[in-house]
Each structure stands twice: as structure tokens, then as C-alpha cells.
Design a protein around this motif. Structure first.
Motif: not given
Length: 176
Positions: A154-176
Motif C-alpha cells: 500500500l505504500s506504493y499507492i498514493p494515499f492508500a495507507r491513509s484511506v485504509v487507516s481511516k476505514i479500519m478506524l471507522a470499522c473498529f471504532d468503539t464509540e457510537f
């Protein structure tokens, strides 16, 4: 005609071949890549040879990775074939861009941590499979290796790591 020459020089740089204007600058540069510079000068390949080397190395790497799925329930054999396949696939890109540029890109500040974790997990997986013979440790190293491979890729794709990080945070966020 000058535009064609400029485009051809850019293409040469893309696949890791030296451009005439840059050769004098490279010779004057006394960097820590002296061994790799010598290796690049000794191993000059034509574009066709580079493509063949890439295709063969990448194909064998993918074959080993897929072959490892046949022995999935034996973590030691799986670890050896999976890691060997990853090493071949990773090394195949050195045929395209050259070993010096490959190492330089791997040590880029944007992917240095992903590279270190990826290479360390491969070493741990091989060590635990070949010497320790511990299935659980091999399996854990392989999970870490697979995750590091994804993060490194993912480090070779521009902005891919930041997008995946945001998706993972949204999926596993415990606050409702």
C-alpha cells in the motif's frame, strides 16, 4: 525528435537504466551504495532481458505462494514456501528498476518501517520454521508477514495507507 529522446531517457530511468547525463553525477557521488553501484555496472541487462527476468522471477514467486496453500495445515512447510514466494516476488522488481533503485525505494522514509517489519517477519518466519520448528510461532510470523506485505504494498499507492487507516478506524471504532 528531442521530445522522443527525452521520453526515451525517462523510460530508461523508469526501468532503472543509467542515462548518459546522470552517469557522471553518479560516479562523483560517494554514497553508501558503492557495492550496489558496482553490482549495477557489472549486471547490465537489456530491456528484454529485464522483462524476462521479472516475468520468470515473479511467476515462480506467485507459484510458490500458491503452492504454499496446498500445505496450509502444515505451518512449517507453509511458512517456507510462502516466504520464499514473497522473496522471489519482491526480488522480481529489482529486474525492472535495478537493485540500487529497489533498495533506495525500500529505504524511503515513507516505507522504511513497513520494509523493516516485512523483512523482519520473513526472517522470523523462516527462523521459526527451519530452526525452532514451532508451528504457533511460524503461524504468528506468517500473519505478521502477510499484514506487513499488505502495508508495504500500500505504500506504493498514493494515499492508500491513509484511506485504509481511516476505514479500519471507522470499522473498529468503539464509540457510537
Amino acid at each position: 525528435m528531442e521530445k522522443m529522446n527525452h521520453a526515451f531517457e525517462k523510460m530508461k530511468m523508469l526501468v532503472g537504466m543509467d542515462v548518459d547525463d546522470e552517469e557522471s553525477a553518479v560516479e562523483n557521488d560517494s554514497s553508501s551504495f558503492a557495492f550496489i553501484d558496482d553490482f549495477n555496472r557489472q549486471c547490465t541487462l537489456t530491456t528484454k532481458q529485464r522483462l524476462y527476468g521479472f516475468a520468470i522471477c515473479f511467476s515462480v514467486g506467485i507459484f510458490c505462494t500458491l503452492l504454499s496453500l496446498l500445505v496450509f495445515f502444515n505451518p512449517i512447510k507453509f511458512g517456507i514456501t510462502f516466504t520464499f514466494g514473497n522473496l522471489l516476488s519482491l526480488g522480481s522488481t529489482a529486474f525492472l528498476i535495478g537493485p540500487k533503485r529497489q533498495v533506495t525505494m525500500m529505504l524511503d522514509p515513507a516505507r522504511i518501517y513497513a520494509t523493516a517489519i516485512y523483512l523482519a517477519s520473513m526472517i522470523i518466519a523462516l527462523f521459526s520454521a527451519l530452526y525452532v520448528h514451532n508451528k504457533l510461532l511460524t503461524l504468528l510470523a506468517l500473519i505478521l508477514e502477510f499484514g506487513a506485505l499488505i502495508w508495504y504494498s500500500l505504500s506504493y499507492i498514493p494515499f492508500a495507507r491513509s484511506v485504509v487507516s481511516k476505514i479500519m478506524l471507522a470499522c473498529f471504532d468503539t464509540e457510537f
